[in-house]
Motif scaffolding. Structure first.
Motif, PDB file in Angstrom:
ATOM      1  N   UNK A  98     -13.732  44.505 -17.106  1.00 38.15           N
ATOM      2  CA  UNK A  98     -13.599  44.291 -15.830  1.00 38.15           C
ATOM      3  C   UNK A  98     -14.845  43.415 -15.255  1.00 38.15           C
ATOM      4  N   UNK A  99     -14.520  42.226 -14.674  1.00 32.51           N
ATOM      5  CA  UNK A  99     -15.574  41.229 -14.269  1.00 32.51           C
ATOM      6  C   UNK A  99     -16.226  41.532 -13.063  1.00 32.51           C
ATOM      7  N   UNK A 100     -17.604  41.256 -13.167  1.00 31.12           N
ATOM      8  CA  UNK A 100     -18.372  41.296 -11.809  1.00 31.12           C
ATOM      9  C   UNK A 100     -19.175  39.740 -11.592  1.00 31.12           C
ATOM     10  N   UNK A 101     -19.058  39.534 -10.416  1.00 31.56           N
ATOM     11  CA  UNK A 101     -19.341  38.085 -10.018  1.00 31.56           C
ATOM     12  C   UNK A 101     -20.904  38.334  -9.601  1.00 31.56           C
ATOM     13  N   UNK A 102     -21.659  37.300  -9.713  1.00 27.87           N
ATOM     14  CA  UNK A 102     -23.100  37.364  -9.332  1.00 27.87           C
ATOM     15  C   UNK A 102     -23.265  36.167  -8.475  1.00 27.87           C
ATOM     16  N   UNK A 103     -23.818  36.282  -7.413  1.00 35.65           N
ATOM     17  CA  UNK A 103     -24.256  35.148  -6.333  1.00 35.65           C
ATOM     18  C   UNK A 103     -25.550  35.432  -6.092  1.00 35.65           C
ATOM     19  N   UNK A 104     -26.463  34.129  -5.415  1.00 40.02           N
ATOM     20  CA  UNK A 104     -27.580  34.430  -4.961  1.00 40.02           C
ATOM     21  C   UNK A 104     -27.629  33.808  -3.510  1.00 40.02           C
ATOM     22  N   UNK A 105     -27.690  35.079  -2.630  1.00 39.52           N
ATOM     23  CA  UNK A 105     -27.923  34.551  -1.297  1.00 39.52           C
ATOM     24  C   UNK A 105     -29.062  33.707  -0.626  1.00 39.52           C
ATOM     25  N   UNK A 106     -29.866  33.423  -1.667  1.00 37.78           N
ATOM     26  CA  UNK A 106     -30.771  32.510  -1.115  1.00 37.78           C
ATOM     27  C   UNK A 106     -30.324  31.077  -1.360  1.00 37.78           C
ATOM     28  N   UNK A 107     -29.166  30.989  -1.691  1.00 41.71           N
ATOM     29  CA  UNK A 107     -28.696  29.431  -1.687  1.00 41.71           C
ATOM     30  C   UNK A 107     -27.514  29.264  -0.816  1.00 41.71           C
ATOM     31  N   UNK A 108     -27.151  28.325  -0.327  1.00 38.36           N
ATOM     32  CA  UNK A 108     -26.123  28.082   0.869  1.00 38.36           C
ATOM     33  C   UNK A 108     -24.690  28.378  -0.037  1.00 38.36           C
ATOM     34  N   UNK A 109     -23.641  29.053   0.796  1.00 36.85           N
ATOM     35  CA  UNK A 109     -22.479  29.281   0.348  1.00 36.85           C
ATOM     36  C   UNK A 109     -22.208  30.573  -0.450  1.00 36.85           C
ATOM     37  N   UNK A 110     -23.018  31.298  -0.708  1.00 37.25           N
ATOM     38  CA  UNK A 110     -22.815  32.346  -1.478  1.00 37.25           C
ATOM     39  C   UNK A 110     -21.632  33.496  -1.172  1.00 37.25           C
ATOM     40  N   UNK A 111     -21.579  33.577   0.088  1.00 35.69           N
ATOM     41  CA  UNK A 111     -20.395  34.410   0.332  1.00 35.69           C
ATOM     42  C   UNK A 111     -18.947  33.456  -0.009  1.00 35.69           C
ATOM     43  N   UNK A 112     -19.010  32.342   0.115  1.00 37.24           N
ATOM     44  CA  UNK A 112     -17.632  31.555  -0.226  1.00 37.24           C
ATOM     45  C   UNK A 112     -17.627  31.591  -1.668  1.00 37.24           C
ATOM     46  N   UNK A 113     -18.576  31.562  -2.580  1.00 37.61           N
ATOM     47  CA  UNK A 113     -18.758  31.780  -4.066  1.00 37.61           C
ATOM     48  C   UNK A 113     -18.019  32.992  -4.520  1.00 37.61           C
ATOM     49  N   UNK A 114     -18.555  34.040  -3.619  1.00 38.16           N
ATOM     50  CA  UNK A 114     -18.000  35.438  -3.978  1.00 38.16           C
ATOM     51  C   UNK A 114     -16.569  35.449  -3.614  1.00 38.16           C
ATOM     52  N   UNK A 115     -16.225  35.079  -2.555  1.00 42.27           N
ATOM     53  CA  UNK A 115     -14.767  34.922  -2.312  1.00 42.27           C
ATOM     54  C   UNK A 115     -14.072  34.164  -3.446  1.00 42.27           C
TER      55      UNK A 115
END
Length: 298
Positions: A86-103
């Protein structure tokens, strides 16, 4: 079912830097090259330990550490073993577009949870830059696994180690399921107390359960039981930083040996053991995780 709720994807020669691997293994008996979890090694370790499923984690720390374990890499592994990974995504909120990458990672790549690494990224988990990420996770109905506690990485910011920093997030997002990694080690008692104050918080035992003495683990589990939150703890290892096989054996000891437990406390019951070793984790990823048959919560 046994579920390891904290497993890292990634390979030493493809993803992790040599400097990071050296720092992370410096206080262990591991060689830096062993900080690697290629597909064959991961599946063999799961089979050896009798682990049915793992939460497999991407790791985006490129802005600070200069490397990442990509979401796409994790998604490819999970697509090859959907019944076990079961995979978990990782994003960095310090870079623009983190919420879109998560989605995109949830709706496009099929990942089913989010891993954040605040101290590695020199950000508090309560930094407002994370909030659109949390709102997206809440909308998608996925759990958020946050690193809390110490790490030997020299680039990590110790100001953001404490699990108590998550309290503001719990207050601002009372419906967001948050898993505090490593039981906030070494702040394990405050971490348990934090769970007792906020019913949307969970914690995993990765690293703590594998390296602390069984009596220390039993003491923490006793405190969780007394605080009414034992059913919100998840077994995990942080593989490849720790062995699944060894950790499963250590946890089984806690069901058999009353001498490991503080006076007046009994070993884990079969029901408590089943919940800790996978039952609770299974509830966090079904049925709310995004899939064609389980659309995101609104």
């Amino acid at each position: 079912m046994i579920i390891d709720a904290h497993v890292h994807a990634g390979e030493y020669y493809r993803h992790y830097s040599a400097a990071f691997a050296q720092q992370m293994t410096a206080t262990t008996v591991m060689r830096p090259e062993e900080l690697s979890a290629p597909e064959t090694k991961l599946m063999a370790e799961m089979d050896s330990a009798g682990v049915d499923r793992v939460f497999l984690i991407a790791f985006d720390v490129r802005r600070v550490e200069g490397f990442s374990v990509p979401n796409e890499f994790v998604a490819e592994l999970c697509a090859r073993h959907p019944e076990r990974l079961t995979g978990f995504v990782s994003v960095d909120a310090g870079t623009p577009g983190a919420a879109a990458r998560l989605r995109h990672a949830i709706t496009g790549l099929g990942l089913r949870g989010l891993k954040t690494a605040p101290c590695y990224l020199h950000m508090s988990p309560a930094d407002r830059r994370w909030y659109d990420v949390y709102e997206t996770a809440l909308e998608l109905g996925i759990p958020v696994l946050m690193h809390t506690g110490y790490t030997p990485s020299r680039n990590a910011d110790a100001r953001f180690f404490s699990p108590l920093l998550v309290e503001q997030v719990a207050k601002d997002f009372p419906d967001l399921t948050v898993i505090l990694a490593h039981l906030g080690t070494p702040w394990t008692r405050p971490c348990v107390d934090l769970l007792a104050r906020h019913p949307n918080l969970y914690a995993d035992l990765s690293i703590f359960g594998s390296y602390q003495s069984p009596t220390t683990v039993a003491e923490a589990l006793s405190h969780a039981r007394d605080s009414g939150v034992l059913d919100r703890l998840l077994w995990g290892t942080d593989f490849p930083f720790a062995s699944m096989t060894g950790s499963v054996a250590r946890m089984a000891e806690l069901t058999r040996d009353p001498g490991l437990w503080p006076p007046g406390h009994d070993p884990l019951t079969p029901q408590e053991y089943r919940a800790l070793m996978g039952g609770t984790a299974a509830q966090l990823i079904t049925p709310t995780a995004f899939s064609p048959t389980h659309p995101p919560n609104r």
